[in-house]
Design a protein around this motif. Structure first.
Motif, PDB file in Angstrom:
ATOM      1  N   ILE A 283       1.245  -0.781  -7.556  1.00  0.00           N
ATOM      2  CA  ILE A 283      -0.043  -1.473  -7.636  1.00  0.00           C
ATOM      3  C   ILE A 283      -0.139  -2.546  -6.554  1.00  0.00           C
ATOM      4  N   LEU A 284       0.904  -3.342  -6.436  1.00  0.00           N
ATOM      5  CA  LEU A 284       0.924  -4.401  -5.420  1.00  0.00           C
ATOM      6  C   LEU A 284       1.424  -3.804  -4.116  1.00  0.00           C
ATOM      7  N   THR A 285       0.514  -3.180  -3.401  1.00  0.00           N
ATOM      8  CA  THR A 285       0.846  -2.528  -2.128  1.00  0.00           C
ATOM      9  C   THR A 285       0.208  -3.307  -0.972  1.00  0.00           C
ATOM     10  N   HIS A 286       0.444  -2.822   0.250  1.00  0.00           N
ATOM     11  CA  HIS A 286      -0.095  -3.444   1.464  1.00  0.00           C
ATOM     12  C   HIS A 286       0.326  -4.923   1.514  1.00  0.00           C
ATOM     13  N   GLU A 287      -0.589  -5.829   1.764  1.00  0.00           N
ATOM     14  CA  GLU A 287      -0.203  -7.236   1.883  1.00  0.00           C
ATOM     15  C   GLU A 287       0.311  -7.814   0.572  1.00  0.00           C
ATOM     16  N   PHE A 288      -0.088  -7.215  -0.563  1.00  0.00           N
ATOM     17  CA  PHE A 288       0.290  -7.749  -1.872  1.00  0.00           C
ATOM     18  C   PHE A 288       1.735  -7.433  -2.241  1.00  0.00           C
TER      19      PHE A 288
END
Length: 387
Positions: free
Chosen positions: A322-327
């Protein structure tokens, strides 16, 4: 379609599983599908179900403990109820928890109804009757790839499991128009940053890590207030033959004692159960999920980001999906309070240092994890099975 849905306790006070099922059922009903709800215990969600379900039917038990004559006798009336549940040509069984698998398999077998098992948990506490009940499943739907892989390792064939991520209602979970006024209503002033946790109070949630990280930040001179919202989980005691609050309450007391030990009891507040958590999300500067177990697909991840509030979560279970990319930079090692404290320290001042972060949080959810996407995925998986 006509869905025969199996649920345990129709309440907001247990966690995301129950809330998730309600939104799925409501979403499918709005698309013209019919719902019949079977449940073990009534709760505050039951009136909402009653507003759109064809019928809501209490069931005496979904399984039994062979060590308890009382438990066996309680299960017997359920076998009679199998024949009283309404059925249509396009009926499907939608089982919200694999712990109900024995009853679901019996209903599927005797009434010749396809059986779908919704996997919101990894395989835990699987006794012989639950394993037996899982043999009759025609389709599994898992809430994350991690959850799917947990079940593949258990022995379920990969092609039987479809992955459909959870989603959030963007109309309900929105950024605050004035977050400062909400903070003031909570008694937070003087530029104090709010760190929040919203979820059940249970050992697997790793709340000790959050309290220790709070202590570390305060030691560094940070002005913070940690707000913990939720209710201790009620666990079933086989020795007592009933559900008991002792373990959950003991855990809550241990957290309070931990805060006292670090001398930060005034900086850590336990708010109890919140019927509507939106305002706490909106008031927060950051929301935390410090789980130490394989979190399948926490609704809190979506809710916080949808409210424009960054989420710091442990790098475990489905959280990294869920917490992908910059997250992904907001993930920390489970149980590591220093890592959590560093992540929090880095993000606490985002409102002044990176003011567009809130909008990017919400955009991430609106792109990948909406309520509509979830219902689309569930509906497609069910249609694929029936066709």
């Amino acid at each position: 379609m006509h869905l025969i849905v199996l649920e345990n306790h129709t309440t907001t006070q247990r966690g995301g599983q129950e809330l998730n099922l309600l939104e799925i059922c409501r979403g499918l009903f709005q698309r013209g599908h019919r719902i019949t709800l079977l449940y073990l215990k009534p709760g505050d969600l039951l009136p909402q179900y009653a507003s759109f379900c064809d019928r809501t039917i209490p069931i005496s038990a979904y399984g039994f403990d062979w060590r308890s004559l009382k438990s066996i006798l309680k299960f017997l009336p359920s076998l009679i109820q199998l024949w009283q549940i309404p059925k249509a040509k396009n009926s499907l069984i939608f089982c919200n928890d694999y712990h109900f698998s024995l009853f679901a398999y019996a209903l599927s077998s005797f009434r010749h109804i396809p059986y779908v098992c919704y996997l919101q948990l990894p395989p835990l506490n699987l006794n012989h009757q639950r394993k037996f009940g899982l043999r009759g499943v025609d389709r599994f739907i898992a809430v994350s790839e991690q959850t799917k892989q947990d079940w593949v390792k258990f022995g379920i064939k990969s092609d039987l499991i479809h992955v459909v991520y959870n989603g959030v209602d963007l109309n309900r979970f929105q950024p605050a128009e004035n977050y400062i006024s909400i903070q003031q209503k909570l008694g937070i002033t003087d530029n104090t940053k709010i760190i929040s946790y919203i979820g059940r109070i249970d050992r697997e949630k790793g709340l000790e890590t959050l309290i220790k990280a709070t202590a570390a930040l305060i030691k560094k001179g940070k002005r913070i207030q940690t707000l913990i919202a939720g209710k201790p989980v009620t666990h079933y005691s086989f020795s007592k033959g009933r559900e008991c609050e002792d373990e959950g309450m003991n855990y809550l007391r241990s957290l309070i004692e931990l805060a006292e030990t670090f001398g930060i009891r005034d900086r850590v507040k336990f708010l109890g159960h919140l019927t509507d958590p939106v305002s706490l999300y909106q008031a927060s500067d950051v929301n935390v999920l410090p789980s130490i177990w394989n979190e399948p697909c926490s609704l809190g991840l979506f809710e916080s980001l949808a409210c424009g509030v960054p989420k710091v979560a442990s790098r475990i279970g489905g959280n990294p999906e869920i917490l992908t990319h910059e997250f992904a930079d907001l993930l920390f090692e489970p149980g590591n309070e220093q890592d959590l404290a560093e992540k929090l320290d880095r993000i606490l001042d985002w409102r002044t240092e990176d003011p567009s972060l809130g909008s990017r949080c919400r955009q991430h959810i609106s792109q990948y994890f909406t309520h509509e996407n979830m219902v689309n995925g569930i509906e497609k998986s069910l249609f694929d099975l029936t066709s």
